[in-house]
Design a protein around this motif. Structure first.
Motif, PDB file in Angstrom:
ATOM      1  N   ASN A  62       0.692  -1.234   0.045  1.00 32.38           N
ATOM      2  CA  ASN A  62      -0.023  -0.092   0.161  1.00 32.38           C
ATOM      3  C   ASN A  62       0.966   1.186   0.221  1.00 32.38           C
ATOM      4  O   ASN A  62       0.670   2.395  -0.662  1.00 32.38           O
ATOM      5  CB  ASN A  62      -0.820   0.038   1.126  1.00 32.38           C
ATOM      6  N   ALA A  63       1.861   1.438   0.793  1.00 30.14           N
ATOM      7  CA  ALA A  63       2.684   2.459   0.882  1.00 30.14           C
ATOM      8  C   ALA A  63       3.380   2.616  -0.387  1.00 30.14           C
ATOM      9  O   ALA A  63       3.680   4.032  -1.021  1.00 30.14           O
ATOM     10  CB  ALA A  63       3.937   2.245   2.016  1.00 30.14           C
ATOM     11  N   PHE A  64       3.826   1.642  -1.060  1.00 29.88           N
ATOM     12  CA  PHE A  64       4.553   1.714  -2.346  1.00 29.88           C
ATOM     13  C   PHE A  64       3.517   2.559  -3.468  1.00 29.88           C
ATOM     14  O   PHE A  64       3.880   3.218  -4.134  1.00 29.88           O
ATOM     15  CB  PHE A  64       4.930   0.380  -2.964  1.00 29.88           C
ATOM     16  N   VAL A 118       0.890   4.347  -2.887  1.00 27.47           N
ATOM     17  CA  VAL A 118       0.625   5.613  -2.161  1.00 27.47           C
ATOM     18  C   VAL A 118       1.640   6.651  -2.895  1.00 27.47           C
ATOM     19  O   VAL A 118       1.695   7.799  -3.358  1.00 27.47           O
ATOM     20  CB  VAL A 118       0.439   5.800  -0.888  1.00 27.47           C
ATOM     21  N   SER A 119       2.968   6.114  -2.689  1.00 26.81           N
ATOM     22  CA  SER A 119       4.327   6.962  -2.916  1.00 26.81           C
ATOM     23  C   SER A 119       4.333   7.144  -4.392  1.00 26.81           C
ATOM     24  O   SER A 119       4.953   8.176  -5.048  1.00 26.81           O
ATOM     25  CB  SER A 119       5.425   6.059  -2.363  1.00 26.81           C
ATOM     26  N   ASN A 120       3.744   6.352  -5.109  1.00 30.46           N
ATOM     27  CA  ASN A 120       3.481   6.475  -6.503  1.00 30.46           C
ATOM     28  C   ASN A 120       2.341   7.024  -7.126  1.00 30.46           C
ATOM     29  O   ASN A 120       2.036   7.118  -8.345  1.00 30.46           O
ATOM     30  CB  ASN A 120       3.609   5.241  -7.352  1.00 30.46           C
ATOM     31  N   GLY A 121       1.436   7.993  -6.037  1.00 32.76           N
ATOM     32  CA  GLY A 121       0.271   8.680  -6.538  1.00 32.76           C
ATOM     33  C   GLY A 121      -0.770   7.659  -6.756  1.00 32.76           C
ATOM     34  O   GLY A 121      -1.533   8.210  -7.295  1.00 32.76           O
ATOM     35  N   ASN A 175       9.736  -4.291  -4.421  1.00 38.13           N
ATOM     36  CA  ASN A 175       9.833  -3.142  -3.562  1.00 38.13           C
ATOM     37  C   ASN A 175       9.441  -3.432  -2.018  1.00 38.13           C
ATOM     38  O   ASN A 175      10.402  -2.923  -1.145  1.00 38.13           O
ATOM     39  CB  ASN A 175       9.025  -1.909  -3.984  1.00 38.13           C
ATOM     40  N   THR A 187      11.848  -3.331   1.220  1.00 35.44           N
ATOM     41  CA  THR A 187      11.531  -2.506   2.372  1.00 35.44           C
ATOM     42  C   THR A 187      11.604  -3.560   3.729  1.00 35.44           C
ATOM     43  O   THR A 187      12.018  -3.231   4.763  1.00 35.44           O
ATOM     44  CB  THR A 187      10.344  -1.988   2.110  1.00 35.44           C
TER      45      THR A 187
END
Length: 348
Positions: A34-36, A38-41, A193, A197
């Motif tokens: 999820n964080a990946f 969000v970091s990519n919009g 990723n 992480t």
């Protein structure tokens, strides 16, 4: 790879005495994915929900407790992926007929049904694995076969996929399985990723052996009561495969002459030091070839083969194919099929 138009519910089902490693590891994979996004919009793809039959705090095998909601509050049709935990008290969990019944009914409506370690006992008890391939923790294999003869239990694989059912052999194997689920949903970049992480050494496909050659040989030496010098040495070799390791190097670390060490090594392991080092290099290279982003030349250097031609010859001798052919076969097979070559026990 499927599009993810909405938030997908990951229902992680626990029971008294569940192993927290499998649940926490799998949940973190989806959280990091999820964080990946969000970091990519992009919007998050997953929502973790922890559930148990009665809800409330559920005590794990390690003594920690997890806050859960009751299974009765979950709408099976809203669950995307159901993950059932295992643990040392799995026999008691199998006696919970309401839990087994809920799992069996919910499985009809969800897209994917997964289990962690001995959690496969609960899926089998619900009749979900009859005629299907499955794995479980190796310590439970004999018991599993006796209880569920209609299930095709596989040995020495970390996880398998049979249609919508994904079964992990152990708790940390659940991380590998969850990474495979993310890869199926979001693609290789998101899964790699997540692995990076979480500081996972590498993403492993389901056809990977449950034990590495080093672990299997260390276990074998321990059973034989062999000198711990070899056990420590094997760990050092595995951690330094990128170096030009020689028999002289190994003998010096063992505090022996080269001749005495070579004889001692063969007596305790059944093979020469040079043969073992080459086997471990090939095993490590096989893992790395499962990532398409790393070049074969780079893999040869990182695994101590120096150049790709030496690695090619070693692969032809040990695997029966070139590194390029091995990579093509693994990548075309996808994840979780369990059909790849098993290297983990060959050195033992």
């Amino acid at each position: 790879m499927e599009e993810l138009p909405a938030l997908r519910c990951i229902a992680l089902v626990v029971h008294e005495g569940s192993s927290i490693v499998g649940i926490a590891g799998s949940a973190e994979v989806f959280t990091v994915a999820n964080a990946f996004l969000v970091s990519n919009g992009r919007p998050p793809a997953y929502q973790n929900v922890y559930a148990s039959r009665r809800g409330g705090l559920v005590r794990m095998s390690c003594g920690l407790s997890v806050e859960t909601q009751a299974l009765s509050t979950l709408e099976a049709g809203a669950i995307d992926t159901l993950i059932v935990s295992g643990g040392p008290r799995i026999v008691q969990a199998m006696q919970d007929t309401l839990l087994i019944d809920w799992i069996g009914k919910a499985a009809r409506h969800v897209r994917r049904v997964c289990s962690l370690g001995s959690g496969s006992f609960l899926l089998a008890a619900a009749g979900l694995l009859n005629g299907k391939r499955a794995v479980t923790h190796p310590r439970n294999s004999e018991d599993f076969r006796a209880r569920f003869p209609r299930v095709q239990l596989e040995d020495d694989l970390i996880y398998v996929q049979s249609g919508k059912f994904w079964i992990a052999a152990g708790m940390t194997a659940g991380i590998d399985m969850s990474l495979a689920l993310v890869r199926a949903d979001l693609g290789a970049r998101a899964a790699l990723n997540a692995a990076k992480t979480l500081v996972v050494f590498m993403t492993r496909p389901g056809n990977q052996a449950q034990q590495s050659s080093v672990l299997h040989m260390q276990e074998r030496l321990a059973h034989r009561g062999a000198d711990s010098t070899l056990t420590d040495l094997l760990g050092w070799v595995a951690a330094n495969l990128s170096l030009p390791i020689t028999v002289t190097d190994m003998a010096e670390r063992a505090g022996m002459s080269v001749r005495s060490f070579a004889r001692f090594f063969v007596q305790n392991t059944g093979q020469t030091p040079a043969k073992l080092v080459q086997h471990l290099r090939v095993e490590r290279a096989c893992h790395m070839l499962e990532s398409p982003s790393v070049s074969i030349k780079s893999i040869a250097a990182q695994t101590g083969f120096i150049d790709d031609e030496r690695m090619r010859r070693a692969f032809l001798r040990q695997v029966g194919s070139t590194p390029a052919d091995y990579r093509a076969r693994v990548l075309s097979a996808g994840t979780g099929d369990g059909q790849g070559r098993r290297l983990g026990r060959q050195a033992g």
